[in-house]
Design a protein around this motif. Sequence first.
Motif, PDB file in Angstrom:
ATOM      1  N   UNK A  24     -17.179  53.685  -2.491  1.00  0.00           N
ATOM      2  CA  UNK A  24     -17.823  52.805  -2.324  1.00  0.00           C
ATOM      3  C   UNK A  24     -18.450  52.902  -0.419  1.00  0.00           C
ATOM      4  N   UNK A  25     -19.860  52.675  -0.447  1.00  0.00           N
ATOM      5  CA  UNK A  25     -20.098  52.713   1.004  1.00  0.00           C
ATOM      6  C   UNK A  25     -20.816  51.201   0.994  1.00  0.00           C
ATOM      7  N   UNK A  26     -21.471  51.213   2.949  1.00  0.00           N
ATOM      8  CA  UNK A  26     -22.046  50.117   2.948  1.00  0.00           C
ATOM      9  C   UNK A  26     -23.616  49.378   2.324  1.00  0.00           C
ATOM     10  N   UNK A  27     -24.256  50.824   2.337  1.00  0.00           N
ATOM     11  CA  UNK A  27     -25.020  51.372   1.660  1.00  0.00           C
ATOM     12  C   UNK A  27     -25.266  51.319  -0.263  1.00  0.00           C
ATOM     13  N   UNK A  28     -24.395  51.386  -0.215  1.00  0.00           N
ATOM     14  CA  UNK A  28     -24.606  50.824  -1.859  1.00  0.00           C
ATOM     15  C   UNK A  28     -22.876  50.362  -2.578  1.00  0.00           C
ATOM     16  N   UNK A  29     -22.544  48.728  -1.845  1.00  0.00           N
ATOM     17  CA  UNK A  29     -21.358  48.990  -2.333  1.00  0.00           C
ATOM     18  C   UNK A  29     -21.522  47.593  -2.895  1.00  0.00           C
ATOM     19  N   UNK A  30     -22.840  46.695  -3.392  1.00  0.00           N
ATOM     20  CA  UNK A  30     -23.185  45.984  -4.148  1.00  0.00           C
ATOM     21  C   UNK A  30     -22.648  46.543  -6.202  1.00  0.00           C
ATOM     22  N   UNK A  31     -23.918  47.137  -5.882  1.00  0.00           N
ATOM     23  CA  UNK A  31     -23.765  48.722  -7.172  1.00  0.00           C
ATOM     24  C   UNK A  31     -22.951  48.790  -7.488  1.00  0.00           C
ATOM     25  N   UNK A  32     -22.352  49.433  -6.291  1.00  0.00           N
ATOM     26  CA  UNK A  32     -20.791  50.058  -6.883  1.00  0.00           C
ATOM     27  C   UNK A  32     -19.479  49.447  -7.512  1.00  0.00           C
ATOM     28  N   UNK A  33     -19.798  48.467  -6.166  1.00  0.00           N
ATOM     29  CA  UNK A  33     -18.443  47.204  -6.653  1.00  0.00           C
ATOM     30  C   UNK A  33     -18.746  46.378  -8.041  1.00  0.00           C
ATOM     31  N   UNK A  34     -19.630  46.316  -7.994  1.00  0.00           N
ATOM     32  CA  UNK A  34     -19.804  45.479  -9.403  1.00  0.00           C
ATOM     33  C   UNK A  34     -19.804  46.298 -11.008  1.00  0.00           C
ATOM     34  N   UNK A  35     -20.018  47.870 -10.479  1.00  0.00           N
ATOM     35  CA  UNK A  35     -20.247  48.857 -11.376  1.00  0.00           C
ATOM     36  C   UNK A  35     -18.410  49.119 -12.049  1.00  0.00           C
ATOM     37  N   UNK A  36     -18.217  49.166 -11.043  1.00  0.00           N
ATOM     38  CA  UNK A  36     -16.369  49.775 -11.152  1.00  0.00           C
ATOM     39  C   UNK A  36     -15.427  48.028 -10.874  1.00  0.00           C
ATOM     40  N   UNK A  37     -15.730  47.011 -10.877  1.00  0.00           N
ATOM     41  CA  UNK A  37     -15.297  45.962 -11.932  1.00  0.00           C
ATOM     42  C   UNK A  37     -15.648  45.226 -12.906  1.00  0.00           C
ATOM     43  N   UNK A  38     -16.911  46.130 -13.673  1.00  0.00           N
ATOM     44  CA  UNK A  38     -17.376  46.251 -14.845  1.00  0.00           C
ATOM     45  C   UNK A  38     -16.072  46.452 -15.402  1.00  0.00           C
ATOM     46  N   UNK A  39     -16.235  48.265 -14.779  1.00  0.00           N
ATOM     47  CA  UNK A  39     -15.301  49.436 -15.854  1.00  0.00           C
ATOM     48  C   UNK A  39     -13.903  48.719 -15.880  1.00  0.00           C
ATOM     49  N   UNK A  40     -13.160  48.631 -14.992  1.00  0.00           N
ATOM     50  CA  UNK A  40     -12.620  47.835 -15.154  1.00  0.00           C
ATOM     51  C   UNK A  40     -11.982  46.847 -16.177  1.00  0.00           C
ATOM     52  N   UNK A  41     -12.662  45.421 -16.144  1.00  0.00           N
ATOM     53  CA  UNK A  41     -12.926  44.536 -17.172  1.00  0.00           C
ATOM     54  C   UNK A  41     -12.825  44.760 -18.656  1.00  0.00           C
ATOM     55  N   UNK A  42     -13.564  45.392 -18.722  1.00  0.00           N
ATOM     56  CA  UNK A  42     -13.584  46.097 -20.111  1.00  0.00           C
ATOM     57  C   UNK A  42     -12.771  47.301 -20.692  1.00  0.00           C
ATOM     58  N   UNK A  43     -12.273  47.756 -19.988  1.00  0.00           N
ATOM     59  CA  UNK A  43     -10.876  48.859 -20.247  1.00  0.00           C
ATOM     60  C   UNK A  43      -9.961  47.185 -20.212  1.00  0.00           C
ATOM     61  N   UNK A  44     -10.059  46.318 -19.379  1.00  0.00           N
ATOM     62  CA  UNK A  44      -9.205  45.382 -20.020  1.00  0.00           C
ATOM     63  C   UNK A  44      -9.248  44.602 -21.053  1.00  0.00           C
ATOM     64  N   UNK A  45     -10.419  44.070 -21.429  1.00  0.00           N
ATOM     65  CA  UNK A  45     -11.191  43.421 -22.626  1.00  0.00           C
ATOM     66  C   UNK A  45     -10.031  45.030 -24.137  1.00  0.00           C
ATOM     67  N   UNK A  46     -10.573  45.576 -23.532  1.00  0.00           N
ATOM     68  CA  UNK A  46     -10.318  47.294 -24.873  1.00  0.00           C
ATOM     69  C   UNK A  46      -8.082  47.314 -25.298  1.00  0.00           C
ATOM     70  N   UNK A  47      -7.869  46.502 -23.631  1.00  0.00           N
ATOM     71  CA  UNK A  47      -6.377  46.746 -23.947  1.00  0.00           C
ATOM     72  C   UNK A  47      -6.142  45.758 -25.028  1.00  0.00           C
ATOM     73  N   UNK A  48      -6.343  44.274 -24.802  1.00  0.00           N
ATOM     74  CA  UNK A  48      -6.568  42.864 -24.879  1.00  0.00           C
ATOM     75  C   UNK A  48      -6.628  43.174 -26.748  1.00  0.00           C
ATOM     76  N   UNK A  49      -8.020  44.052 -27.057  1.00  0.00           N
ATOM     77  CA  UNK A  49      -8.118  43.736 -28.197  1.00  0.00           C
ATOM     78  C   UNK A  49      -7.303  45.320 -29.130  1.00  0.00           C
ATOM     79  N   UNK A  50      -6.965  45.758 -28.752  1.00  0.00           N
ATOM     80  CA  UNK A  50      -5.208  46.544 -28.877  1.00  0.00           C
ATOM     81  C   UNK A  50      -3.973  45.898 -29.036  1.00  0.00           C
TER      82      UNK A  50
END
Length: 399
Positions: free
Chosen positions: A360-386
């Motif tokens: 994460x850098x200031x120049x790409x912060x929004x895209x990278x932060x959203x992408x990282x949060x979405x990735x971890x939230x999808x992984x948590x959803x997969x764990x919930x399904x398990x």
Amino acid sequence: MRSHHQSAPPLALLIALSALGVLPFNMFVPSMPSIAREFETDFATINIAVGGYAVATAFTHLIAGALSDRFGRRLVLLAALAIFVIGSIGCYFAATIYIFLGFRLLQGSAVAGFAMSLAVIRDTAGERMLSQIGYVSSAYAIAPMVGPTVGGLLASWLGWRANFAAFAILGACAIALVLRYLPETNRRRSTSMMQQFRGYGQLLISARFWAYACCMAFTIGTLYVFISGAPAVAVQTTQISTTMVGIYLGLVPAGFMIGSFAAARYGARLTPLQLIVFGRLLTCAGLLIGGALAALQINHPLAFFGPCVCIGLGNGLTMPAANSRVLSVYAGLSGTALGLASSITTAGAGAIAFFAGLFIEVSNARAYVVAAMLTTSLLSLAAAALIVRLEQRGAVPLE
């Protein structure tokens, strides 16, 4: 059922102990520049007071639960609070940065207030367990919201050491209240610590335990990515004042508080698994909206911070339900299971935030932060399904 409730302590006491468990994490943060100046050290060194404290809380989680299964909730809680008071007094009188940091690590024992509160609820609440955990968890969100404000006021009036005097006083008051109002609730104590060590082995080879632990780690990991990345997004977003940044950052903890209250309110109507899955779906939906707004280049601050409210709402629904299941499924190892799961959650979420921060850098912060949060939230959803799949298979709980 009557006997199940006769030794229950006041819920208000458990809520207060939960708040005390998290309050020392950031209440002193506004004083960090003053502490660095007085001890003539750099910010990286003084920041150990935050990072080291997080490590100490993970260690406390790991051992407090097992010790409470062996020696009882009350004794372990009193010992942890006594260590916290000693650490607070040591920080107040510290003459060097190294003494300060050493005693600061001792303050990490305060998190036992939260862990033991959940264990006591498991012992006494019966069918009201999820609701009570929801109320206790809400305090875990409120305390970090008000802590820095209170700490900043104390430091401005009386100096930075006043924060640690306040911690010592609060810890001493907590000890007095526990002695007066909290009886021993663990009526199924193990006979030896070796039994608890074997319990760690049982838990670590349990697929169901790992499903819950991973779901919790990715859930809190999403929050940690937000906390670490949101300031960079705010810098990237022009024409936003410091005051508004603080307000926007507070939306997520406020969402967690609302979600926890909802879990407490509807805990008797919905199953824990329903709350876990719904919380994960809500977070994913909000972040998908946030990703779509970013792709459309809608740059208003609320286009980022608004959807992130779903992180707080979803986590507030998921975490109390997940904690209640960890405490229930492993009945004979309830404290051990909660401690190990909490330790894995803290360490895992910290690792997620660390690795996300590398990109994460200031120049790409929004895209990278959203992408990282979405990735971890999808992984948590997969764990919930398990979790749902494993629960439906009806695995025999560990006793």
